[in-house]
Scaffold this active site. Structure first.
Site, PDB file in Angstrom:
ATOM      1  N   CYS A  50      51.686  86.998  25.506  1.00  0.00           N
ATOM      2  CA  CYS A  50      51.068  86.947  26.830  1.00  0.00           C
ATOM      3  C   CYS A  50      51.662  88.008  27.751  1.00  0.00           C
ATOM      4  O   CYS A  50      51.066  88.369  28.754  1.00  0.00           O
ATOM      5  CB  CYS A  50      51.241  85.571  27.438  1.00  0.00           C
ATOM      6  SG  CYS A  50      52.953  85.028  27.426  1.00  0.00           S
ATOM      7  N   GLU A 110      50.991  77.740  32.019  1.00  0.00           N
ATOM      8  CA  GLU A 110      51.315  79.139  31.706  1.00  0.00           C
ATOM      9  C   GLU A 110      50.112  79.713  30.977  1.00  0.00           C
ATOM     10  O   GLU A 110      49.845  79.330  29.840  1.00  0.00           O
ATOM     11  CB  GLU A 110      52.560  79.222  30.808  1.00  0.00           C
ATOM     12  CG  GLU A 110      53.817  78.646  31.422  1.00  0.00           C
ATOM     13  CD  GLU A 110      54.303  79.426  32.625  1.00  0.00           C
ATOM     14  OE1 GLU A 110      53.918  80.606  32.761  1.00  0.00           O
ATOM     15  OE2 GLU A 110      55.031  78.845  33.436  1.00  0.00           O
TER      16      GLU A 110
HETATM   17  P1  NDP Z   1      44.144  77.910  23.877  1.00  0.00           P
HETATM   18  O1  NDP Z   1      44.008  77.651  25.322  1.00  0.00           O
HETATM   19  O2  NDP Z   1      42.930  77.990  23.053  1.00  0.00           O
HETATM   20  O3  NDP Z   1      45.063  76.808  23.202  1.00  0.00           O
HETATM   21  C1  NDP Z   1      46.344  76.489  23.659  1.00  0.00           C
HETATM   22  C2  NDP Z   1      46.688  75.100  23.224  1.00  0.00           C
HETATM   23  O4  NDP Z   1      45.831  74.184  23.870  1.00  0.00           O
HETATM   24  C3  NDP Z   1      46.499  74.862  21.734  1.00  0.00           C
HETATM   25  O5  NDP Z   1      47.472  73.956  21.282  1.00  0.00           O
HETATM   26  C4  NDP Z   1      45.130  74.251  21.692  1.00  0.00           C
HETATM   27  O6  NDP Z   1      44.938  73.477  20.558  1.00  0.00           O
HETATM   28  C5  NDP Z   1      45.160  73.389  22.923  1.00  0.00           C
HETATM   29  N1  NDP Z   1      43.863  73.021  23.459  1.00  0.00           N
HETATM   30  C6  NDP Z   1      42.675  73.657  23.334  1.00  0.00           C
HETATM   31  N2  NDP Z   1      41.703  72.969  23.994  1.00  0.00           N
HETATM   32  C7  NDP Z   1      42.307  71.899  24.562  1.00  0.00           C
HETATM   33  C8  NDP Z   1      41.853  70.819  25.373  1.00  0.00           C
HETATM   34  N3  NDP Z   1      40.596  70.701  25.760  1.00  0.00           N
HETATM   35  N4  NDP Z   1      42.751  69.893  25.768  1.00  0.00           N
HETATM   36  C9  NDP Z   1      44.029  70.006  25.418  1.00  0.00           C
HETATM   37  N5  NDP Z   1      44.517  70.978  24.638  1.00  0.00           N
HETATM   38  C10 NDP Z   1      43.675  71.925  24.222  1.00  0.00           C
HETATM   39  O7  NDP Z   1      45.021  79.216  23.766  1.00  0.00           O
HETATM   40  P2  NDP Z   1      45.455  79.953  22.438  1.00  0.00           P
HETATM   41  O8  NDP Z   1      46.138  79.008  21.515  1.00  0.00           O
HETATM   42  O9  NDP Z   1      44.293  80.745  21.968  1.00  0.00           O
HETATM   43  O10 NDP Z   1      46.618  80.890  22.994  1.00  0.00           O
HETATM   44  C11 NDP Z   1      46.396  82.136  23.508  1.00  0.00           C
HETATM   45  C12 NDP Z   1      46.469  82.089  25.019  1.00  0.00           C
HETATM   46  O11 NDP Z   1      47.724  81.619  25.445  1.00  0.00           O
HETATM   47  C13 NDP Z   1      46.326  83.453  25.608  1.00  0.00           C
HETATM   48  O12 NDP Z   1      45.446  83.412  26.709  1.00  0.00           O
HETATM   49  C14 NDP Z   1      47.726  83.786  26.105  1.00  0.00           C
HETATM   50  O13 NDP Z   1      47.774  84.674  27.156  1.00  0.00           O
HETATM   51  C15 NDP Z   1      48.214  82.440  26.494  1.00  0.00           C
HETATM   52  N6  NDP Z   1      49.659  82.432  26.536  1.00  0.00           N
HETATM   53  C16 NDP Z   1      50.279  82.339  27.750  1.00  0.00           C
HETATM   54  C17 NDP Z   1      51.653  82.407  27.848  1.00  0.00           C
HETATM   55  C18 NDP Z   1      52.345  82.279  29.162  1.00  0.00           C
HETATM   56  O14 NDP Z   1      53.537  81.995  29.161  1.00  0.00           O
HETATM   57  N7  NDP Z   1      51.681  82.453  30.297  1.00  0.00           N
HETATM   58  C19 NDP Z   1      52.486  82.584  26.647  1.00  0.00           C
HETATM   59  C20 NDP Z   1      51.728  82.652  25.433  1.00  0.00           C
HETATM   60  C21 NDP Z   1      50.365  82.570  25.395  1.00  0.00           C
HETATM   61  P3  NDP Z   1      44.257  74.091  19.233  1.00  0.00           P
HETATM   62  O15 NDP Z   1      44.776  75.479  19.050  1.00  0.00           O
HETATM   63  O16 NDP Z   1      44.753  73.159  18.236  1.00  0.00           O
HETATM   64  O17 NDP Z   1      42.793  74.048  19.488  1.00  0.00           O
END
Ligand code: NDP
Length: 479
Positions: A282, A248
């Site tokens: 999102c 997502e």
């Molecule tokens: P990120 O992609 O930066 O992070 C999401 C999660 O992934 C966090 O827990 C993060 O950890 C983790 N993560 C980051 N890098 C890695 C990796 N290499 N391997 C595994 N896990 C990893 O997104 P954000 O947290 O900044 O969230 C915002 C985004 O989420 C926006 O683009 C938004 O649109 C999307 N979103 C989508 C939704 C949907 O349903 N389609 C709903 C809500 C949000 P950490 O933060 O600890 O680095």
């Protein structure tokens, strides 16, 4: 400062490294707790515990699993005030929002899947008088669940609850930016009597602890919500291991307003769909497309109401609290600068909201409305994920659809019109996974949830999630 702990094999434990990093409070810009800096060793321990627990959990009756999930739901409800306060403090969102939306929804997620699993059924296919096929839907093993910071417990539980209900065990990581309610959830699971190892929560950085979950050979399915760039990396990493993936990802959602809509209803909802949770949902409608005959009236009224929105201390009765982090605040502000360079006019907002006293260093942004940009410019193509919307006029339905469908994203869209035929026609033509007609974020948990194009792969919600978290097996019996 308080130290958060990992939840592995039923126990709250320190990270193997012994290292922690600071957890910031967006409202004040100050650190207030410490997050375990977990690494592969912690993830390995969590996966081992989950593998052991799977042998028991997957064989338990659905009623027994359901009872434990319902107990978790009940405890989330009993701890509503504490959880809402923690979510608001960790994320910067208004307490009122956490209290009425985030935490009740986390409770509903456990309740929904705790009961949903009792109704989950599979198909059978009779071959005349020759044979009968039936489909077994079996739990798979250890699910890796990774969630973002915008709706922390809400989205964390949206993955964990169906994974567990279906009979899998879980290794999960919340965003390091907002880990606190996941930590409280581990305490709730202990109180609810969840067997050791069924749910494991590892805190830490995405590229370290998160990546270790994605790469682990004994985690055959990944449910991820987050940014599109991270999703791409996950897809690339998981593909050679043939893992099941539910992604997502981001959105750049159009909000299409036709002149014959219910103006007041549209206006109230558009304020919400633009700025709820500081625009960090999102599903927020960040591109507002307005039929030209309504454009000036819309603009005048909308900008006046946006200017009247209150930004401030999330504990008070405000419309917007703080955005989640300093880097995120700077990213959003950089997009306002980009919009100006691209020829946009900032009609209101566009800068930090200045605060005083203990909130002076917090991450507050004024809600921002920009006009005068083409639908192809970066501001209108890239996800900003903050309290920034653009408004653009259109002349015909075809033009509105062309603009709406012009980004690489396809998560959600909103349409405002009182013309029923047009509503259905436009809904069919929109390239998004979700279309709201004359409403926004009205959610029935049974419906498929997810996006198309760069907004993701797969669907969550209802039986879709239970299907994702199970493997179908066809059994053919000759008469
Ligand atoms: P990120 O992609 O930066 O992070 C999401 C999660 O992934 C966090 O827990 C993060 O950890 C983790 N993560 C980051 N890098 C890695 C990796 N290499 N391997 C595994 N896990 C990893 O997104 P954000 O947290 O900044 O969230 C915002 C985004 O989420 C926006 O683009 C938004 O649109 C999307 N979103 C989508 C939704 C949907 O349903 N389609 C709903 C809500 C949000 P950490 O933060 O600890 O680095």
């Amino acid at each position: 400062m308080e130290k958060l702990l990992n939840y592995i094999n039923g126990k709250l434990v320190e990270p193997t490294s012994g290292d922690y990093f600071e957890n910031m409070e967006p409202a004040t810009g100050k650190a207030y707790s410490l997050i375990p800096d977990s690494d592969q060793r912690d993830v390995n321990a969590a996966v081992e515990a989950a593998k052991r627990a799977f042998k028991v959990w997957s064989k338990m009756s659905v009623e027994a699993r359901s009872n434990i999930l319902l107990r978790v739901a009940q405890l989330i409800g009993e701890n509503l005030d504490e959880l809402a306060a923690a979510e608001s403090r960790d994320n910067g969102k208004p307490y009122k929002l956490a209290h009425t939306v985030d935490i009740p929804r986390a409770q509903a997620n456990f309740h929904f899947y705790g009961t949903g699993i009792l109704h989950f059924a599979s198909e059978s296919h009779a071959m005349g008088d020759v044979a009968i096929n039936y489909t077994l839907r079996e739990p798979i093993g250890v699910a890796g669940c990774i969630s973002p910071w915008n709706l922390p417990l809400y989205l964390f539980s949206w993955k964990i609850a169906p994974a567990l209900a279906a009979g899998n065990t879980v290794v999960a990581k919340p965003s390091e930016v907002t880990p606190y309610t996941a930590y409280l959830l581990s305490k709730i699971c202990i109180e609810a009597g969840m067997p050791a190892g069924v749910l494991n929560i590892v805190h830490g950085l995405g590229p370290k602890a998160g990546a270790a979950i994605i790469e682990h050979d004994d985690v055959p399915m990944i449910s991820f919500t987050g940014g599109t760039a991270t999703g791409e990396w996950i897809a690339r990493t998981a593909a050679p291991k043939f893992k099941k993936l539910s992604l997502e990802l981001g959105g750049k959602n159009p909000n299409i307003i036709f002149a014959n809509c219910d103006f007041e209803d549209m206006m109230k909802t558009t304020l919400r769909s633009s700025f709820a949770n500081q625009g960090q949902i999102c599903l927020c409608g960040s591109r507002i497309l307005v039929e030209r005959s309504l454009y000036e009236k819309f603009k005048t009224e909308f900008v006046a109401r946006v200017k009247a929105m209150k930004v401030g201390n999330p504990k008070e009765d405000v419309n917007l609290g703080a955005v989640v982090s300093k880097p995120h605040m700077e990213k959003v502000l950089s997009y306002v600068e980009l919009a100006k360079q691209e020829g946009g006019t900032v009609l209101c907002g566009g800068k930090k909201a200045e605060m005083t006293g203990e909130f002076a260093e917090g991450y507050y942004l004024e809600p921002t409305v920009i006009e005068g940009l083409s639908h192809t410019c970066r501001t209108n193509q890239e996800e900003i994920f903050g309290p920034v919307v653009t408004i653009q006029p259109f002349d015909t339905e075809e033009e509105a659809l062309m603009m709406a469908n012009s980004t690489k994203y396809g998560l959600a869209s909103t349409v405002w019109t009182s013309d029923l035929k047009r509503a259905h026609r436009v809904a069919r033509e929109l390239h998004t996974g979700i279309v709201w007609i004359n409403c926004w974020l009205l959610r029935d948990l049974r419906t498929p949830f997810g996006g198309v194009k760069s907004s993701g792969v797969g669907r969550e919600g209802g039986f879709e999630a239970l299907q994702f978290f199970t493997e179908p097996k066809n059994v053919c019996v000759k008469y």
